[in-house]
Structures are given as structure tokens and as C-alpha cells.
Design an enzyme around this catalytic site. Structure first.
Site, PDB file in Angstrom:
ATOM      1  N   ASP A  13     104.316  89.990  -8.848  1.00  6.17           N
ATOM      2  CA  ASP A  13     103.468  91.156  -8.598  1.00  6.17           C
ATOM      3  C   ASP A  13     101.981  90.854  -8.757  1.00  6.17           C
ATOM      4  O   ASP A  13     101.185  91.708  -9.144  1.00  6.17           O
ATOM      5  CB  ASP A  13     103.865  92.326  -9.522  1.00  6.17           C
ATOM      6  CG  ASP A  13     105.343  92.641  -9.411  1.00  6.17           C
ATOM      7  OD1 ASP A  13     105.858  92.598  -8.281  1.00  6.17           O
ATOM      8  OD2 ASP A  13     105.980  92.909 -10.444  1.00  6.17           O
ATOM      9  N   LYS A  16     100.662  88.942  -3.963  1.00  9.22           N
ATOM     10  CA  LYS A  16     100.966  87.963  -2.908  1.00  9.22           C
ATOM     11  C   LYS A  16     100.951  88.612  -1.528  1.00  9.22           C
ATOM     12  O   LYS A  16     100.521  88.009  -0.547  1.00  9.22           O
ATOM     13  CB  LYS A  16     102.341  87.312  -3.160  1.00  9.22           C
ATOM     14  CG  LYS A  16     102.402  86.532  -4.449  1.00  9.22           C
ATOM     15  CD  LYS A  16     103.796  86.007  -4.729  1.00  9.22           C
ATOM     16  CE  LYS A  16     104.815  87.061  -5.069  1.00  9.22           C
ATOM     17  NZ  LYS A  16     104.619  87.733  -6.367  1.00  9.22           N
ATOM     18  N   GLY A  42     108.879  92.854  -4.016  1.00  8.38           N
ATOM     19  CA  GLY A  42     108.230  94.078  -3.547  1.00  8.38           C
ATOM     20  C   GLY A  42     106.767  93.765  -3.364  1.00  8.38           C
ATOM     21  O   GLY A  42     106.055  93.499  -4.329  1.00  8.38           O
ATOM     22  N   HIS A  43     106.328  93.692  -2.118  1.00 12.48           N
ATOM     23  CA  HIS A  43     104.944  93.318  -1.829  1.00 12.48           C
ATOM     24  C   HIS A  43     104.224  94.500  -1.193  1.00 12.48           C
ATOM     25  O   HIS A  43     104.692  95.056  -0.207  1.00 12.48           O
ATOM     26  CB  HIS A  43     104.907  92.116  -0.880  1.00 12.48           C
ATOM     27  CG  HIS A  43     105.575  90.897  -1.449  1.00 12.48           C
ATOM     28  ND1 HIS A  43     105.726  89.742  -0.753  1.00 12.48           N
ATOM     29  CD2 HIS A  43     106.121  90.666  -2.671  1.00 12.48           C
ATOM     30  CE1 HIS A  43     106.346  88.846  -1.514  1.00 12.48           C
ATOM     31  NE2 HIS A  43     106.600  89.389  -2.673  1.00 12.48           N
ATOM     32  N   GLN A 225     108.583  86.387  -5.946  1.00 15.07           N
ATOM     33  CA  GLN A 225     108.719  86.094  -7.372  1.00 15.07           C
ATOM     34  C   GLN A 225     107.560  85.168  -7.801  1.00 15.07           C
ATOM     35  O   GLN A 225     106.496  85.265  -7.222  1.00 15.07           O
ATOM     36  CB  GLN A 225     110.094  85.484  -7.696  1.00 15.07           C
ATOM     37  CG  GLN A 225     111.249  86.479  -7.575  1.00 15.07           C
ATOM     38  CD  GLN A 225     111.641  86.793  -6.155  1.00 15.07           C
ATOM     39  OE1 GLN A 225     111.929  85.916  -5.371  1.00 15.07           O
ATOM     40  NE2 GLN A 225     111.683  88.066  -5.807  1.00 15.07           N
TER      41      GLN A 225
HETATM   42  P1  GDP Z   1     103.262  91.026  -4.981  1.00 12.98           P
HETATM   43  O1  GDP Z   1     104.679  91.271  -5.330  1.00 12.98           O
HETATM   44  O2  GDP Z   1     102.728  89.754  -5.574  1.00 12.98           O
HETATM   45  O3  GDP Z   1     102.973  91.101  -3.503  1.00 12.98           O
HETATM   46  O4  GDP Z   1     102.415  92.197  -5.679  1.00 12.98           O
HETATM   47  P2  GDP Z   1     102.801  93.773  -5.707  1.00 12.98           P
HETATM   48  O5  GDP Z   1     102.516  94.348  -4.388  1.00 12.98           O
HETATM   49  O6  GDP Z   1     104.139  93.970  -6.314  1.00 12.98           O
HETATM   50  O7  GDP Z   1     101.765  94.280  -6.807  1.00 12.98           O
HETATM   51  C1  GDP Z   1     100.396  94.111  -6.658  1.00 12.98           C
HETATM   52  C2  GDP Z   1      99.721  95.487  -6.649  1.00 12.98           C
HETATM   53  O8  GDP Z   1      98.344  95.313  -6.813  1.00 12.98           O
HETATM   54  C3  GDP Z   1      99.871  96.245  -5.338  1.00 12.98           C
HETATM   55  O9  GDP Z   1      99.941  97.614  -5.631  1.00 12.98           O
HETATM   56  C4  GDP Z   1      98.596  95.908  -4.575  1.00 12.98           C
HETATM   57  O10 GDP Z   1      98.219  96.916  -3.644  1.00 12.98           O
HETATM   58  C5  GDP Z   1      97.622  95.852  -5.715  1.00 12.98           C
HETATM   59  N1  GDP Z   1      96.490  94.938  -5.526  1.00 12.98           N
HETATM   60  C6  GDP Z   1      96.465  93.702  -4.962  1.00 12.98           C
HETATM   61  N2  GDP Z   1      95.252  93.148  -5.098  1.00 12.98           N
HETATM   62  C7  GDP Z   1      94.491  94.044  -5.787  1.00 12.98           C
HETATM   63  C8  GDP Z   1      93.140  94.032  -6.269  1.00 12.98           C
HETATM   64  O11 GDP Z   1      92.389  93.075  -6.125  1.00 12.98           O
HETATM   65  N3  GDP Z   1      92.728  95.152  -6.966  1.00 12.98           N
HETATM   66  C9  GDP Z   1      93.543  96.226  -7.172  1.00 12.98           C
HETATM   67  N4  GDP Z   1      93.055  97.267  -7.857  1.00 12.98           N
HETATM   68  N5  GDP Z   1      94.811  96.251  -6.724  1.00 12.98           N
HETATM   69  C10 GDP Z   1      95.273  95.178  -6.046  1.00 12.98           C
HETATM   70  P1  IMO Z   2     107.621  89.920  -6.371  1.00 11.51           P
HETATM   71  O1  IMO Z   2     107.884  89.050  -5.168  1.00 11.51           O
HETATM   72  C1  IMO Z   2     108.407  90.790 -10.568  1.00 11.51           C
HETATM   73  C2  IMO Z   2     112.369  89.679 -12.104  1.00 11.51           C
HETATM   74  C3  IMO Z   2     113.264  90.826 -12.508  1.00 11.51           C
HETATM   75  C4  IMO Z   2     114.054  90.161 -13.637  1.00 11.51           C
HETATM   76  C5  IMO Z   2     114.238  88.749 -13.140  1.00 11.51           C
HETATM   77  C6  IMO Z   2     115.591  88.460 -12.475  1.00 11.51           C
HETATM   78  O2  IMO Z   2     107.368  91.345  -6.033  1.00 11.51           O
HETATM   79  O3  IMO Z   2     106.585  89.317  -7.251  1.00 11.51           O
HETATM   80  P2  IMO Z   2     116.622  89.155 -10.116  1.00 11.51           P
HETATM   81  O4  IMO Z   2     116.965  90.504  -9.558  1.00 11.51           O
HETATM   82  O5  IMO Z   2     115.683  88.372  -9.301  1.00 11.51           O
HETATM   83  O6  IMO Z   2     117.852  88.358 -10.490  1.00 11.51           O
HETATM   84  O7  IMO Z   2     115.887  89.488 -11.525  1.00 11.51           O
HETATM   85  O8  IMO Z   2     113.199  88.521 -12.179  1.00 11.51           O
HETATM   86  N1  IMO Z   2     111.854  89.753 -10.725  1.00 11.51           N
HETATM   87  C7  IMO Z   2     110.598  90.110 -10.422  1.00 11.51           C
HETATM   88  N2  IMO Z   2     109.570  90.523 -11.191  1.00 11.51           N
HETATM   89  N3  IMO Z   2     108.220  90.640  -9.242  1.00 11.51           N
HETATM   90  C8  IMO Z   2     109.213  90.202  -8.451  1.00 11.51           C
HETATM   91  O9  IMO Z   2     109.029  89.930  -7.142  1.00 11.51           O
HETATM   92  C9  IMO Z   2     110.484  89.949  -9.019  1.00 11.51           C
HETATM   93  N4  IMO Z   2     111.670  89.525  -8.529  1.00 11.51           N
HETATM   94  C10 IMO Z   2     112.485  89.399  -9.585  1.00 11.51           C
HETATM   95  O10 IMO Z   2     112.522  91.927 -12.966  1.00 11.51           O
HETATM   96  O11 IMO Z   2     113.282  90.117 -14.811  1.00 11.51           O
HETATM   97 MG    MG Z   3     105.872  92.688  -6.239  1.00 11.90          MG
END
Ligand code: GDP
Ligand code: IMO
Ligand code: MG
Length: 428
Positions: A13, A16, A42-43, A225
């Protein structure tokens, strides 16, 4: 720049999705590829104020002209795939340019069931998985009883493989977990129901990507991840069941390591983690609550609140090392706008000793206490800054200090969720 890897440097998270979307729209990217994990990811991508979430699909699905690739190392739930595609189609997104590897493994209903009952069985030792069947599907792959995408197109082979898998899995379900056995026919019926829609998308993705690289086209490997969730290099057993590190891209995409030109680690200006496991800089106070609230730290896939803590440069240095990073993309700097003083973990104290590098054993990592250095905050809204010079002096000092501590250059900085809310520090 033909082959670029984007990956998570912490526990996921990091942003990415935003980093992928940014590169895919600023450079000409021909392919955006997922090589590991599944719909546990979840991106979030924000385009012109509109928010999109991708799970199994590469974020490049939102980039007109790019081909999205689900490569062999991904575990695919056909049900989740079509649900996600239909959601995007309903919002007017063109999803025609999607291809799926014939060798990717399939997540079935019994994998989801086993994921959930295993977690329940583990009780207080549970991993906190996303419950999507990821671990059991990779386990079947390694046990050589997995179902692959190509198997969906030959019903008799599919039936044999499901029978073989359930011979084993049903024993465990019934005798260990006291659950009802799963019927072969219901699984075969469900999986074959996806075959017709899936078939036109299925190609040899390794061949496709290598030929594209031979032509000098640009391929972006979008990580899911993260390094600290890697089954080999992360905080085992509190990890996912794949290899999200840079090396995993080669295995999961069918490309050799000599083809990769650039490896970008995405890292937050602080740290978060979902699920169980050690987290040295985790905060249990008002600062942690504020990071969670201001950063909107709620999981995109499972809706769980993310645990929050300060930036950990031991982890950053480790990520630089195990991934051979060429760049960092530092996200969410804006979240720190209101702090007067920002701690950064520069080393650990483990059983009375100061250590600068990731401890060798999990036991030592569990004992690691952060050693902090403190930086002055900037106390102003930076979300409108578009160049490094626009940033307040203290924010510049913070970014430069992280760069110094983390082992590779910070190529870009995120100052908000929007595509345009980005500062490119090194434009090359
Ligand atoms: P990912 O799984 O690595 O793609 O990240 P997620 O989407 O799960 O979580 C990142 C969160 O941060 C999302 O809600 C993005 O919209 C938000 N985000 C990404 N870059 C920035 C930033 O530079 N500033 C802020 N405030 N939010 C950001
Ligand atoms: P993104 O791509 C954050 C974590 C789960 C759990 C562990 C194992 O959005 O960064 P799984 O269901 O993969 O066997 O769970 O990995 N986990 C993540 N945490 N971001 C993710 O993906 C994750 N994908 C798996 O919360 O601790
Ligand atoms: Mg994510």
C-alpha cells in the site's frame, strides 16, 4: 527505457498504483504487467479526481494504448477477474487490451475455503490474510496439484486435475477442519463456465513480453504486495505466499534478469502494515491515529484499518539491497504536513546492541527497538508543490535525509493522491 520494475519497499500500500499510472501516462509504456500475487492487492489510482481501484488487473488497464498483462506468476480467480473487468466496463473503461498467461494458476472455491478455515484454525497465530485463497493456491502450485488457466479449456483434463487436488484437499477439509468435502463436479462446472470468455485473452505472455523487449518497446512490471511481505525476504511467516521482490518479476514474467533496466521502489514517507506480524516503528498513540486518519490508511481490498508508524530506514536499506533498487518513489509526504517534529528510524537496538542492517533472524527482528533521529516539520500544505524547490526548506531536508539513509536516490515525491500531485526530483 525498455523494462522497468515498480515494487513495494515496505509492507504494501505504498502507492504502487499511483506510481504505475504516473509512469504509464508520462512515458510511452506499451505493456503493464502483473507477475505475482492475485486479487489480494488493492491499488488506488486517482485520475482527474475520479478514483479507481484495481486488484487483480494491472493499473495499466486505465492507460489508453497500453496492453495489460497477467503473467504466469499471478494466481487468478476467474470470478474476481470478470467482476473487476465488468466494474471497469460499467465506468466506460476500455478493457479490450488484456492478456492472461496460459500458465497462471487458478484460484478455486476450495482455495478460498481453505484460506479461511486455516486462519480460523491458527487462532491467535493467524496471519491476517485477505481470505482470497492466495496461500493455498500457491501451495498447490508447489505441491504440483494446481490448476492452470490452460486446463480450463479441456474439460476432461480439468476434471482429472480437480479430482487429484480434491483427493488431498478434501481429506484435510473433512478430517482436520471438520468441514464438508467439496464436490469435484461443482468445481469443474464453475471453472468451465468461465472458459469461453477467458479463451480469447489467453496467450504465451513470456513470448509476448520478450518479443516486445526485442523490438525496443517499453514494459512496466507493476508490483503487488511488497518486499517485507515476500515469502523469502519478508517477515516470515507473516507474509504473502509469493515473491514480490524484484527477482520474482523474472520468474513470474518469464523474462531474464539481464532484461531489467530500472527497479523503482515505492515507499511511503512513514510506514503502514495490514494484518499480523512484527513492525518496529508501529505507533499506538495519537501520532499513529493521526497518521491513520490523515493518510486515509484503510485497506482497499479488505477495508481493514492499517497499522501506522514512522519511516524505517533500516527497512529502506534492506529493500534497496534485496531488490537492487535504482530509484525510490517517495509517496504521501503531504500526510506529514502538520507534524512539528518527525521521527525517522535510523537503526535498531536489538538486545542492547545498535544494528544498522536488518537483523538476520526473526527473533532478533521481533526484539528490534527503533533508534530515532528527529526532523523539524514544515507546518504547511505541500499538496500544490510541483517542483523540489517549491517544497518548504524543512520538507527538502526531510527528503534529502531519507535519500541519504535509504541507499538510493529518490527519483520522485508524491504530495497527494492525484496523478499530477507529483514532484519529479530527477527527470532522467
Ligand atoms: P498500492 O497498493 O501500493 O497501490 O497502494 P494503495 O492504493 O493500497 O494505497 C495508497 C493510497 O495512498 C491510495 O489511497 C492512494 O490514492 C494514496 N496515495 C498515493 N500517493 C499519495 C501521495 O503522494 N499523497 C497522498 N496523500 N496519497 C497518496
Ligand atoms: P498491495 O498490492 C498490504 C498482507 C495481508 C496479510 C498477508 C498475507 O495493495 O500492496 P494473503 O492474502 O496475501 O495471503 O495475506 O499479506 N497483504 C497485503 N498487505 N497490501 C497488499 O497488497 C497486500 N497483499 C497481502 O494483509 O497480512
Ligand atoms: Mg494496496
Amino acid at each position: 527505457m525498455p523494462a522497468i520494475v515498480i515494487l513495494g519497499a515496505q509492507w504494501g500500500d505504498e502507492g504502487k498504483g499511483k506510481a504505475t499510472d504516473l509512469l504509464a501516462t508520462t512515458d510511452t509504456i506499451d505493456y503493464v504487467v502483473r507477475t505475482s500475487g492475485g486479487h489480494n492487492a488493492g491499488h488506488t489510482i486517482v485520475v482527474n479526481g475520479e478514483k479507481y481501484a484495481t486488484h487483480l488487473l494491472p493499473s495499466g488497464i486505465l492507460t489508453p494504448g497500453a496492453t495489460s498483462v497477467i503473467a504466469n506468476g499471478v494466481v487468478v480467480s476467474p470470478e474476481a477477474l470478470f467482476r473487476e473487468l465488468d466494474g471497469l466496463i460499467a465506468r466506460g473503461v476500455d478493457v479490450a487490451n488484456l492478456v492472461v498467461s496460459a500458465n497462471a494458476h487458478v484460484i478455486t472455491s476450495y482455495h478460498v475455503e481453505i484460506d479461511k478455515v486455516t486462519e480460523r484454525f491458527l487462532g491467535k497465530n493467524q496471519i491476517g490474510t485477505t481470505g482470497r485463497g492466495i496461500g493455498p493456491t500457491y501451495a498447490d502450485k508447489i505441491n504440483r496439484i494446481g490448476i492452470r488457466i490452460a486446463d480450463l479449456f479441456d474439460e476432461s483434463i480439468l476434471r482429472q486435475k480437480v479430482e487429484a487436488a480434491l483427493d488431498l484437499r478434501n481429506q484435510v477439509l473433512a478430517k482436520v477442519y471438520n468441514r464438508r468435502a467439496i464436490e469435484v463436479e461443482s468445481v469443474v462446472e464453475e471453472l468451465t463456465s468461465y472458459a469461453e470468455r477467458l479463451q480469447p485473452m489467453v496467450v504465451d505472455t513470456s513470448l509476448l513480453l520478450n518479443q516486445a523487449l526485442d523490438r525496443g518497446e517499453t514494459v512496466l512490471f507493476e508490483g503487488a504486495q511488497a518486499t517485507m511481505l515476500d515469502v523469502d525476504h519478508g517477515t516470515y511467516p507473516f507474509v504473502t505466499s509469493s515473491n514480490p521482490v524484484a527477482g520474482g518479476v523474472c520468474v513470474g514474467g518469464g523474462v531474464g534478469p539481464t532484461r531489467i533496466d530500472r527497479v523503482i521502489g515505492v515507499i511511503k514517507a512513514y510506514t503502514t502494515r495490514v494484518g499480523a506480524g512484527p513492525f518496529p516503528t508501529e505507533l499506538f498513540d495519537e501520532d499513529g491515529e493521526n497518521l491513520q486518519r490523515i493518510g486515509g490508511e484503510i485497506g482497499v481490498s479488505t477495508g481493514r484499518t492499517r497499522r501506522c508508524g514512522w519511516y524505517d530506514s533500516v527497512i529502506a536499506r534492506y529493500s534497496t539491497r534485496v531488490n537492487g533498487l535504482t530509484d525510490y518513489f517517495l509517496t504521501k509526504l503531504d500526510v506529514l504536513d502538520s507534524w512539528e517534529r518527525i521521527p525517522v528510524c535510523v537503526a535498531y537496538e536489538v538486545d542492547g546492541q545498535r544494528v544498522e542492517e536488518m537483523p538476520m533472524t526473526q527473533t532478533e527482528f521481533h526484539h528490534a527497538k527503533p533508534v530515532y533521529e528527529f526532523f523539524d516539520g514544515w507546518g504547511t500544505d505541500i499538496s500544490g508543490c510541483r517542483s523540489f524547490e517549491d517544497l518548504p526548506k524543512n520538507a527538502q531536508v526531510y527528503v534529502k535525509a531519507l535519500e541519504e539513509l535509504s541507499g538510493t536516490r529518490i527519483w520522485g515525491v508524491g504530495v497527494g493522491p492525484g496523478r499530477e500531485q507529483t514532484i519529479v526530483v530527477h527527470p532522467d
